[in-house]
Write a protein that holds these residues in place. Structure first.
Motif, PDB file in Angstrom:
ATOM      1  N   VAL A  34       0.809  -1.223   0.000  1.00  0.00           N
ATOM      2  CA  VAL A  34       0.000   0.000   0.000  1.00  0.00           C
ATOM      3  C   VAL A  34       0.838   1.268   0.000  1.00  0.00           C
ATOM      4  N   ARG A  35       2.118   1.160   0.401  1.00  0.00           N
ATOM      5  CA  ARG A  35       2.971   2.350   0.402  1.00  0.00           C
ATOM      6  C   ARG A  35       4.431   1.930   0.316  1.00  0.00           C
ATOM      7  N   ILE A  36       5.200   2.684  -0.467  1.00  0.00           N
ATOM      8  CA  ILE A  36       6.647   2.503  -0.550  1.00  0.00           C
ATOM      9  C   ILE A  36       7.280   3.864  -0.343  1.00  0.00           C
ATOM     10  N   SER A  37       8.143   3.976   0.658  1.00  0.00           N
ATOM     11  CA  SER A  37       8.892   5.212   0.885  1.00  0.00           C
ATOM     12  C   SER A  37      10.381   4.893   0.793  1.00  0.00           C
ATOM     13  N   GLU A  38      11.216   5.888   1.030  1.00  0.00           N
ATOM     14  CA  GLU A  38      12.665   5.709   0.913  1.00  0.00           C
ATOM     15  C   GLU A  38      13.205   4.658   1.874  1.00  0.00           C
ATOM     16  N   SER A  39      12.521   4.472   3.001  1.00  0.00           N
ATOM     17  CA  SER A  39      13.084   3.584   4.014  1.00  0.00           C
ATOM     18  C   SER A  39      12.152   2.480   4.493  1.00  0.00           C
ATOM     19  N   GLU A  40      10.914   2.431   3.974  1.00  0.00           N
ATOM     20  CA  GLU A  40      10.006   1.391   4.442  1.00  0.00           C
ATOM     21  C   GLU A  40       8.911   1.093   3.432  1.00  0.00           C
ATOM     22  N   VAL A  41       8.280  -0.057   3.637  1.00  0.00           N
ATOM     23  CA  VAL A  41       7.171  -0.508   2.804  1.00  0.00           C
ATOM     24  C   VAL A  41       6.054  -0.946   3.748  1.00  0.00           C
ATOM     25  N   VAL A  42       4.824  -0.587   3.394  1.00  0.00           N
ATOM     26  CA  VAL A  42       3.674  -0.997   4.196  1.00  0.00           C
ATOM     27  C   VAL A  42       2.867  -2.021   3.409  1.00  0.00           C
ATOM     28  N   LEU A  43       2.658  -3.182   4.050  1.00  0.00           N
ATOM     29  CA  LEU A  43       1.854  -4.261   3.484  1.00  0.00           C
ATOM     30  C   LEU A  43       0.530  -4.314   4.224  1.00  0.00           C
ATOM     31  N   GLN A  44      -0.552  -4.620   3.492  1.00  0.00           N
ATOM     32  CA  GLN A  44      -1.851  -4.762   4.131  1.00  0.00           C
ATOM     33  C   GLN A  44      -2.484  -6.071   3.696  1.00  0.00           C
ATOM     34  N   SER A  45      -2.945  -6.801   4.698  1.00  0.00           N
ATOM     35  CA  SER A  45      -3.637  -8.069   4.456  1.00  0.00           C
ATOM     36  C   SER A  45      -4.901  -8.049   5.306  1.00  0.00           C
ATOM     37  N   GLY A  46      -6.038  -7.883   4.645  1.00  0.00           N
ATOM     38  CA  GLY A  46      -7.293  -7.742   5.391  1.00  0.00           C
ATOM     39  C   GLY A  46      -7.259  -6.457   6.195  1.00  0.00           C
ATOM     40  N   LEU A  54      13.752  -0.777   5.755  1.00  0.00           N
ATOM     41  CA  LEU A  54      14.960  -1.096   5.004  1.00  0.00           C
ATOM     42  C   LEU A  54      16.139  -1.324   5.943  1.00  0.00           C
ATOM     43  N   PHE A  55      16.235  -0.506   6.984  1.00  0.00           N
ATOM     44  CA  PHE A  55      17.295  -0.641   8.001  1.00  0.00           C
ATOM     45  C   PHE A  55      16.610  -0.745   9.355  1.00  0.00           C
ATOM     46  N   PRO A  56      16.118  -1.919   9.720  1.00  0.00           N
ATOM     47  CA  PRO A  56      15.303  -2.048  10.934  1.00  0.00           C
ATOM     48  C   PRO A  56      16.040  -1.732  12.226  1.00  0.00           C
ATOM     49  N   ASP A  57      17.355  -1.828  12.242  1.00  0.00           N
ATOM     50  CA  ASP A  57      18.104  -1.597  13.482  1.00  0.00           C
ATOM     51  C   ASP A  57      18.640  -0.179  13.596  1.00  0.00           C
ATOM     52  N   VAL A  58      18.285   0.694  12.663  1.00  0.00           N
ATOM     53  CA  VAL A  58      18.801   2.061  12.669  1.00  0.00           C
ATOM     54  C   VAL A  58      17.699   3.008  13.099  1.00  0.00           C
TER      55      VAL A  58
END
Length: 75
Positions: A34-46, A54-58
Motif C-alpha cells: 500500500v505504500r513505498i517510501s525511501e526507508s520502508e514498505v507498508v503491506l496490508q492483508s485484510g 529497510l534498516f530495521p536496526d537504525v
C-alpha cells in the motif's frame, strides 16, 4: 519478510521483498503493497498492516547544524 531494496523514480516505486520486486498496489504473498517510501514498505492483508523497514536496526536522529559542529571542532 525482509525488505532488501527500494527504487523510487518519478514515475514508479518498486520494493524488493525477499528477492521479489513489487510495486505499489502489487501483491506479496497474501498482502497488498500500500505504500513505498525511501526507508520502508507498508503491506496490508485484510485489516492488518505490517511495516517493513529497510534498516530495521537504525534509529533516525536529528542532525546538528554545521555551525554547531564547526564550533566544536574549533574549541
Amino acid at each position: 519478510p525482509r525488505l532488501e531494496s527500494v527504487l523510487i523514480a518519478p514515475n514508479r516505486r518498486i520494493a524488493v521483498i525477499n528477492g521479489q520486486p513489487v510495486s505499489v498496489g502489487g501483491m506479496y504473498g497474501e498482502a497488498r503493497v500500500v505504500r513505498i517510501s525511501e526507508s520502508e514498505v507498508v503491506l496490508q492483508s485484510g485489516d492488518q498492516t505490517e511495516t517493513l523497514k529497510l534498516f530495521p536496526d537504525v534509529e533516525k536522529k536529528s542532525i546538528r547544524t554545521r555551525a554547531r559542529r564547526a564550533n566544536r571542532i574549533e574549541r
